[in-house]
Design a protein around this motif. Structure first.
Motif, PDB file in Angstrom:
ATOM      1  N   UNK A 166       0.879  -1.161   0.000  1.00 32.01           N
ATOM      2  CA  UNK A 166       0.000   0.000   0.000  1.00 32.01           C
ATOM      3  C   UNK A 166       0.921   1.216   0.000  1.00 32.01           C
ATOM      4  N   UNK A 167       0.746   2.067  -1.006  1.00 33.02           N
ATOM      5  CA  UNK A 167       1.540   3.282  -1.121  1.00 33.02           C
ATOM      6  C   UNK A 167       0.627   4.481  -0.933  1.00 33.02           C
ATOM      7  N   UNK A 168       1.168   5.551  -0.395  1.00 36.85           N
ATOM      8  CA  UNK A 168       0.443   6.811  -0.275  1.00 36.85           C
ATOM      9  C   UNK A 168       0.952   7.749  -1.358  1.00 36.85           C
ATOM     10  N   UNK A 169       0.022   8.415  -2.039  1.00 35.65           N
ATOM     11  CA  UNK A 169       0.409   9.366  -3.082  1.00 35.65           C
ATOM     12  C   UNK A 169      -0.363  10.662  -2.884  1.00 35.65           C
ATOM     13  N   UNK A 170       0.297  11.749  -3.204  1.00 37.94           N
ATOM     14  CA  UNK A 170      -0.317  13.068  -3.132  1.00 37.94           C
ATOM     15  C   UNK A 170      -0.047  13.797  -4.439  1.00 37.94           C
ATOM     16  N   UNK A 171      -1.053  14.506  -4.922  1.00 40.42           N
ATOM     17  CA  UNK A 171      -0.954  15.275  -6.155  1.00 40.42           C
ATOM     18  C   UNK A 171      -1.393  16.697  -5.855  1.00 40.42           C
ATOM     19  N   UNK A 172      -0.620  17.664  -6.316  1.00 42.92           N
ATOM     20  CA  UNK A 172      -0.951  19.064  -6.118  1.00 42.92           C
ATOM     21  C   UNK A 172      -0.853  19.781  -7.456  1.00 42.92           C
ATOM     22  N   UNK A 173      -1.974  20.332  -7.905  1.00 38.21           N
ATOM     23  CA  UNK A 173      -2.002  21.103  -9.139  1.00 38.21           C
ATOM     24  C   UNK A 173      -1.378  22.467  -8.855  1.00 38.21           C
ATOM     25  N   UNK A 174      -0.233  22.725  -9.479  1.00 37.33           N
ATOM     26  CA  UNK A 174       0.495  23.978  -9.292  1.00 37.33           C
ATOM     27  C   UNK A 174       0.242  24.844 -10.522  1.00 37.33           C
ATOM     28  N   UNK A 175      -0.779  25.667 -10.435  1.00 40.69           N
ATOM     29  CA  UNK A 175      -1.180  26.491 -11.578  1.00 40.69           C
ATOM     30  C   UNK A 175      -0.125  27.532 -11.931  1.00 40.69           C
ATOM     31  N   UNK A 176       0.577  28.072 -10.941  1.00 43.32           N
ATOM     32  CA  UNK A 176       1.605  29.077 -11.216  1.00 43.32           C
ATOM     33  C   UNK A 176       2.724  28.520 -12.085  1.00 43.32           C
ATOM     34  N   UNK A 200      -0.459  12.260 -22.855  1.00 42.60           N
ATOM     35  CA  UNK A 200      -1.344  11.861 -23.942  1.00 42.60           C
ATOM     36  C   UNK A 200      -2.669  12.626 -23.921  1.00 42.60           C
ATOM     37  N   UNK A 201      -3.198  12.844 -22.728  1.00 36.07           N
ATOM     38  CA  UNK A 201      -4.450  13.602 -22.613  1.00 36.07           C
ATOM     39  C   UNK A 201      -4.248  15.036 -23.095  1.00 36.07           C
ATOM     40  N   UNK A 202      -3.104  15.632 -22.793  1.00 37.98           N
ATOM     41  CA  UNK A 202      -2.812  16.984 -23.251  1.00 37.98           C
ATOM     42  C   UNK A 202      -2.623  17.043 -24.762  1.00 37.98           C
ATOM     43  N   UNK A 233       5.421   7.196 -13.610  1.00 34.73           N
ATOM     44  CA  UNK A 233       5.721   7.372 -15.033  1.00 34.73           C
ATOM     45  C   UNK A 233       4.491   7.064 -15.880  1.00 34.73           C
ATOM     46  N   UNK A 234       3.699   6.072 -15.487  1.00 34.26           N
ATOM     47  CA  UNK A 234       2.454   5.760 -16.205  1.00 34.26           C
ATOM     48  C   UNK A 234       1.469   6.923 -16.101  1.00 34.26           C
ATOM     49  N   UNK A 235       1.360   7.516 -14.922  1.00 37.66           N
ATOM     50  CA  UNK A 235       0.469   8.662 -14.721  1.00 37.66           C
ATOM     51  C   UNK A 235       0.966   9.847 -15.549  1.00 37.66           C
ATOM     52  N   UNK A 236       2.273  10.093 -15.541  1.00 39.08           N
ATOM     53  CA  UNK A 236       2.846  11.187 -16.341  1.00 39.08           C
ATOM     54  C   UNK A 236       2.519  11.000 -17.824  1.00 39.08           C
ATOM     55  N   UNK A 238       2.361  25.687 -13.838  1.00 36.71           N
ATOM     56  CA  UNK A 238       1.742  24.882 -14.886  1.00 36.71           C
ATOM     57  C   UNK A 238       2.226  23.426 -14.839  1.00 36.71           C
ATOM     58  N   UNK A 239       2.159  22.848 -13.623  1.00 36.25           N
ATOM     59  CA  UNK A 239       2.594  21.470 -13.459  1.00 36.25           C
ATOM     60  C   UNK A 239       1.808  20.810 -12.320  1.00 36.25           C
ATOM     61  N   UNK A 240       1.986  19.531 -12.182  1.00 32.92           N
ATOM     62  CA  UNK A 240       1.399  18.781 -11.082  1.00 32.92           C
ATOM     63  C   UNK A 240       2.553  18.239 -10.248  1.00 32.92           C
ATOM     64  N   UNK A 241       2.584  18.616  -8.986  1.00 31.87           N
ATOM     65  CA  UNK A 241       3.609  18.104  -8.085  1.00 31.87           C
ATOM     66  C   UNK A 241       3.116  16.779  -7.508  1.00 31.87           C
ATOM     67  N   UNK A 242       4.020  15.824  -7.412  1.00 35.57           N
ATOM     68  CA  UNK A 242       3.662  14.466  -7.006  1.00 35.57           C
ATOM     69  C   UNK A 242       4.583  13.998  -5.895  1.00 35.57           C
ATOM     70  N   UNK A 243       3.988  13.315  -4.932  1.00 45.86           N
ATOM     71  CA  UNK A 243       4.753  12.633  -3.887  1.00 45.86           C
ATOM     72  C   UNK A 243       4.148  11.248  -3.749  1.00 45.86           C
ATOM     73  N   UNK A 244       4.970  10.235  -3.762  1.00 48.87           N
ATOM     74  CA  UNK A 244       4.497   8.874  -3.598  1.00 48.87           C
ATOM     75  C   UNK A 244       5.489   8.119  -2.728  1.00 48.87           C
TER      76      UNK A 244
END
Length: 63
Positions: free
Chosen positions: A15-25, A58-60, A50-53, A27-33
């Motif tokens: 079980x891993x914990x992950x956090x995602x923070x949308x950094x609008x300033x 691809x979505x962009x 890497x799969x999420x990235x 223009x990126x998503x900060x990730x901690x896992x």
């Protein structure tokens, strides 16, 4: 907090914990896992991030 997401990511062994923070300033998503047990996760965290990235890339590209 807007733009923040905390999730538990599970495999059959870990079980891993992950956090995602949308950094609008920036223009990126900060990730901690991190693995909860503190031992090697056999590279699963990195592969998962890497799969999420790639999914975001691809979505962009489709927009």
């Amino acid at each position: 907090m807007p733009g923040y997401l905390r999730v538990e990511l599970r495999t059959t062994l870990f079980v891993d914990d992950a956090e995602f923070l949308l950094d609008r300033e920036r223009n990126c998503i900060q990730v901690r896992s991190a693995s909860r047990v503190g031992y090697s996760d056999l590279g699963k965290n990195r592969r998962r991030m890497e799969e999420i990235r790639e999914a975001f890339r691809l979505a962009g590209a489709r927009s």
